[in-house]
Motif scaffolding. Structure first.
Motif, PDB file in Angstrom:
ATOM      1  N   ARG A  88       0.834  -1.208   0.000  1.00  8.80           N
ATOM      2  CA  ARG A  88       0.000   0.000   0.000  1.00  8.80           C
ATOM      3  C   ARG A  88       0.867   1.255   0.000  1.00  8.80           C
ATOM      4  NH1 ARG A  88      -5.240  -0.758   4.007  1.00  8.80           N
ATOM      5  NH2 ARG A  88      -6.325  -2.323   2.753  1.00  8.80           N
ATOM      6  N   LEU A  89       1.916   1.224   0.797  1.00 10.72           N
ATOM      7  CA  LEU A  89       2.814   2.372   0.862  1.00 10.72           C
ATOM      8  C   LEU A  89       3.502   2.595  -0.473  1.00 10.72           C
ATOM      9  CD1 LEU A  89       4.045   4.509   2.782  1.00 10.72           C
ATOM     10  CD2 LEU A  89       5.872   2.874   3.266  1.00 10.72           C
ATOM     11  N   ASN A  90       3.891   1.506  -1.121  1.00  6.29           N
ATOM     12  CA  ASN A  90       4.583   1.605  -2.401  1.00  6.29           C
ATOM     13  C   ASN A  90       3.699   2.225  -3.477  1.00  6.29           C
ATOM     14  OD1 ASN A  90       7.041   1.123  -3.796  1.00  6.29           O
ATOM     15  ND2 ASN A  90       6.098  -0.583  -4.872  1.00  6.29           N
ATOM     16  N   ALA A  91       2.391   2.100  -3.300  1.00  7.58           N
ATOM     17  CA  ALA A  91       1.461   2.678  -4.269  1.00  7.58           C
ATOM     18  C   ALA A  91       1.226   4.168  -4.031  1.00  7.58           C
ATOM     19  CB  ALA A  91       0.120   1.943  -4.214  1.00  7.58           C
ATOM     20  N   GLU A  92       1.677   4.667  -2.880  1.00  6.05           N
ATOM     21  CA  GLU A  92       1.396   6.054  -2.526  1.00  6.05           C
ATOM     22  C   GLU A  92       2.616   6.965  -2.601  1.00  6.05           C
ATOM     23  OE1 GLU A  92      -1.606   7.119  -2.102  1.00  6.05           O
ATOM     24  OE2 GLU A  92      -2.494   5.114  -2.215  1.00  6.05           O
ATOM     25  N   VAL A  93       3.795   6.422  -2.332  1.00  2.00           N
ATOM     26  CA  VAL A  93       4.996   7.260  -2.287  1.00  2.00           C
ATOM     27  C   VAL A  93       6.078   6.650  -3.171  1.00  2.00           C
ATOM     28  CG1 VAL A  93       4.483   8.097   0.036  1.00  2.00           C
ATOM     29  CG2 VAL A  93       5.870   6.043  -0.243  1.00  2.00           C
ATOM     30  N   GLU A  94       7.165   7.401  -3.363  1.00  2.00           N
ATOM     31  CA  GLU A  94       8.240   6.931  -4.221  1.00  2.00           C
ATOM     32  C   GLU A  94       9.039   5.820  -3.554  1.00  2.00           C
ATOM     33  OE1 GLU A  94      10.808  10.193  -5.005  1.00  2.00           O
ATOM     34  OE2 GLU A  94      11.663  10.233  -3.004  1.00  2.00           O
ATOM     35  N   ALA A  95       9.822   5.125  -4.383  1.00  3.33           N
ATOM     36  CA  ALA A  95      10.530   3.928  -3.929  1.00  3.33           C
ATOM     37  C   ALA A  95      11.493   4.220  -2.780  1.00  3.33           C
ATOM     38  CB  ALA A  95      11.285   3.294  -5.098  1.00  3.33           C
ATOM     39  N   LEU A  96      12.177   5.357  -2.814  1.00  2.00           N
ATOM     40  CA  LEU A  96      13.155   5.666  -1.770  1.00  2.00           C
ATOM     41  C   LEU A  96      12.480   5.829  -0.414  1.00  2.00           C
ATOM     42  CD1 LEU A  96      16.133   6.233  -1.148  1.00  2.00           C
ATOM     43  CD2 LEU A  96      15.666   8.662  -1.532  1.00  2.00           C
ATOM     44  N   THR A  97      11.313   6.446  -0.395  1.00  4.09           N
ATOM     45  CA  THR A  97      10.578   6.617   0.864  1.00  4.09           C
ATOM     46  C   THR A  97      10.135   5.269   1.416  1.00  4.09           C
ATOM     47  OG1 THR A  97       9.777   8.774   0.105  1.00  4.09           O
ATOM     48  CG2 THR A  97       8.630   7.767   1.959  1.00  4.09           C
ATOM     49  N   VAL A  98       9.673   4.395   0.532  1.00  3.82           N
ATOM     50  CA  VAL A  98       9.279   3.048   0.965  1.00  3.82           C
ATOM     51  C   VAL A  98      10.468   2.319   1.574  1.00  3.82           C
ATOM     52  CG1 VAL A  98       8.424   0.800   0.201  1.00  3.82           C
ATOM     53  CG2 VAL A  98       7.459   2.889  -0.765  1.00  3.82           C
ATOM     54  N   THR A  99      11.608   2.426   0.917  1.00  3.16           N
ATOM     55  CA  THR A  99      12.811   1.760   1.413  1.00  3.16           C
ATOM     56  C   THR A  99      13.217   2.292   2.777  1.00  3.16           C
ATOM     57  OG1 THR A  99      13.556   1.509  -0.883  1.00  3.16           O
ATOM     58  CG2 THR A  99      15.183   1.136   0.839  1.00  3.16           C
ATOM     59  N   LEU A 100      13.056   3.600   2.986  1.00  8.71           N
ATOM     60  CA  LEU A 100      13.392   4.194   4.280  1.00  8.71           C
ATOM     61  C   LEU A 100      12.481   3.656   5.380  1.00  8.71           C
ATOM     62  CD1 LEU A 100      14.933   6.191   6.029  1.00  8.71           C
ATOM     63  CD2 LEU A 100      13.327   7.973   5.311  1.00  8.71           C
ATOM     64  N   VAL A 101      11.191   3.566   5.096  1.00 11.70           N
ATOM     65  CA  VAL A 101      10.244   3.049   6.089  1.00 11.70           C
ATOM     66  C   VAL A 101      10.557   1.589   6.413  1.00 11.70           C
ATOM     67  CG1 VAL A 101       7.822   2.508   6.534  1.00 11.70           C
ATOM     68  CG2 VAL A 101       8.433   4.662   5.425  1.00 11.70           C
ATOM     69  N   VAL A 102      10.847   0.808   5.378  1.00 15.31           N
ATOM     70  CA  VAL A 102      11.186  -0.599   5.596  1.00 15.31           C
ATOM     71  C   VAL A 102      12.479  -0.724   6.398  1.00 15.31           C
ATOM     72  CG1 VAL A 102      11.828  -2.746   4.440  1.00 15.31           C
ATOM     73  CG2 VAL A 102       9.953  -1.372   3.547  1.00 15.31           C
ATOM     74  N   THR A 103      13.401   0.195   6.181  1.00 12.64           N
ATOM     75  CA  THR A 103      14.652   0.191   6.938  1.00 12.64           C
ATOM     76  C   THR A 103      14.389   0.423   8.426  1.00 12.64           C
ATOM     77  OG1 THR A 103      15.914   0.988   5.034  1.00 12.64           O
ATOM     78  CG2 THR A 103      16.900   1.306   7.199  1.00 12.64           C
ATOM     79  N   LEU A 104      13.473   1.319   8.737  1.00 13.53           N
ATOM     80  CA  LEU A 104      13.107   1.554  10.134  1.00 13.53           C
ATOM     81  C   LEU A 104      12.491   0.293  10.748  1.00 13.53           C
ATOM     82  CD1 LEU A 104      11.571   5.146   9.878  1.00 13.53           C
ATOM     83  CD2 LEU A 104      13.830   4.497  10.751  1.00 13.53           C
ATOM     84  N   ARG A 105      11.694  -0.402   9.954  1.00  9.74           N
ATOM     85  CA  ARG A 105      11.114  -1.664  10.435  1.00  9.74           C
ATOM     86  C   ARG A 105      12.212  -2.686  10.710  1.00  9.74           C
ATOM     87  NH1 ARG A 105       8.824  -5.514   6.137  1.00  9.74           N
ATOM     88  NH2 ARG A 105      11.001  -6.101   6.261  1.00  9.74           N
ATOM     89  N   LYS A 106      13.213  -2.711   9.855  1.00  6.53           N
ATOM     90  CA  LYS A 106      14.314  -3.654  10.052  1.00  6.53           C
ATOM     91  C   LYS A 106      15.129  -3.299  11.291  1.00  6.53           C
ATOM     92  CE  LYS A 106      14.625  -4.753   5.149  1.00  6.53           C
ATOM     93  NZ  LYS A 106      15.335  -4.503   3.875  1.00  6.53           N
ATOM     94  N   PHE A 107      15.196  -2.003  11.605  1.00  5.00           N
ATOM     95  CA  PHE A 107      15.889  -1.602  12.826  1.00  5.00           C
ATOM     96  C   PHE A 107      15.185  -2.176  14.053  1.00  5.00           C
ATOM     97  CE2 PHE A 107      16.055   1.423  16.394  1.00  5.00           C
ATOM     98  CZ  PHE A 107      17.399   1.324  16.703  1.00  5.00           C
TER      99      PHE A 107
END
Length: 264
Positions: free
Chosen positions: A227-246
């Protein structure tokens, strides 16, 4: 890990079959040819990441390393999508990448000092190096996957629920190549101790319940990412996923007592 990945794919595919495609009665908004590259990259990224754990890559390092897709995504976005980013974003991504490099080098020292004989340590280190190479490949592939998904939405419209269903369902036949490993894992799961709940023993192997809970949590995680990937650009999605990985890293170190050191 192959059983876990297959189970997650199967769980999401079944959910999509029932609630998204209504047992294939709902026509796809995105043609199957539009999914081809996304499906291939998605499957490769998941399998390679899981296989890297078989090459002595510690879970904390595995999580940290996968967070490095920020830099790869930024560079590929600049090269392939002609994106322009501020200096602040470049510096932020570079800082995260430097942290990943430091953690990788620190883990390298731990591998060398594992107390094995010279021959065993050399073999162990070679296998660890292969695991790191696999993570590098998966990191680049993951960044390219995000761009593929972004391009797909730009070309065919944003349909995250359908994309999640098709991507996982079409990938299922590829798991036939890992059938032997999956069957072996099933036998181990069947041999696990029975589930104990509130002092009562339930005649169900406990590992299967753990796997079910994992599939449910993975479903919601993947759903929100799509859902996030459909709303924002790829770099923003990657940043959010990175926070989840933290957060996953913190849980890995604190809850599961996985080794981690601040000494270099």
């Amino acid at each position: 890990m192959n059983l876990m990945t297959f189970s997650t794919f199967l769980f999401i595919a079944c959910q999509g079959l029932i609630f998204t495609s209504k047992f294939l009665t709902v026509h796809n908004k995105i043609p199957l040819r539009g999914y081809t590259l996304t499906v291939i990259m998605f499957f490769v990224v998941n399998v390679v990441n899981n296989q890297a754990l078989n090459f002595h890559v510690p879970v904390p390092l595995h999580i940290i390393f996968r967070s490095g897709s920020l830099l790869a995504n930024l560079l590929l976005s600049v090269v392939l999508l002609k994106k322009n980013y501020t200096l602040k974003k470049y510096l932020s991504v570079l800082a995260i990448t430097m942290g990943i490099v430091i953690c990788t080098l620190a883990t390298s020292d731990l591998e060398k000092e594992s107390g094995l004989s010279f021959e065993e340590a050399a073999k162990h280190y070679r296998e660890w190096s292969i695991g790191i190479a696999m993570l590098i490949f998966a990191l680049l592939a993951s960044a390219y996957l995000a761009i593929c998904q972004q391009r797909m939405y730009e070309n065919y419209g944003k349909h995250p629920e359908e994309a999640m269903f098709v991507t996982h369902a079409v990938s299922l036949p590829f798991f036939a190549f890992m059938g032997v490993d999956i069957v072996a894992a099933v036998r181990k799961f069947n041999a696990s101790p029975p589930l104990e709940l509130a002092g009562a023993t339930i005649p169900v192997p406990s590992l299967w319940m753990d796997l079910l809970l994992s599939c449910i949590l993975q479903y919601y995680c993947i759903r929100f990412v799509y859902r996030l990937n459909a709303e924002v650009e790829a770099l923003t999605v990657t940043l959010v996923v990175t926070l989840r990985k933290f957060l996953s890293l913190v849980v890995s170190i604190w809850w599961f007592q996985n080794p981690f050191t601040c000494q270099f």
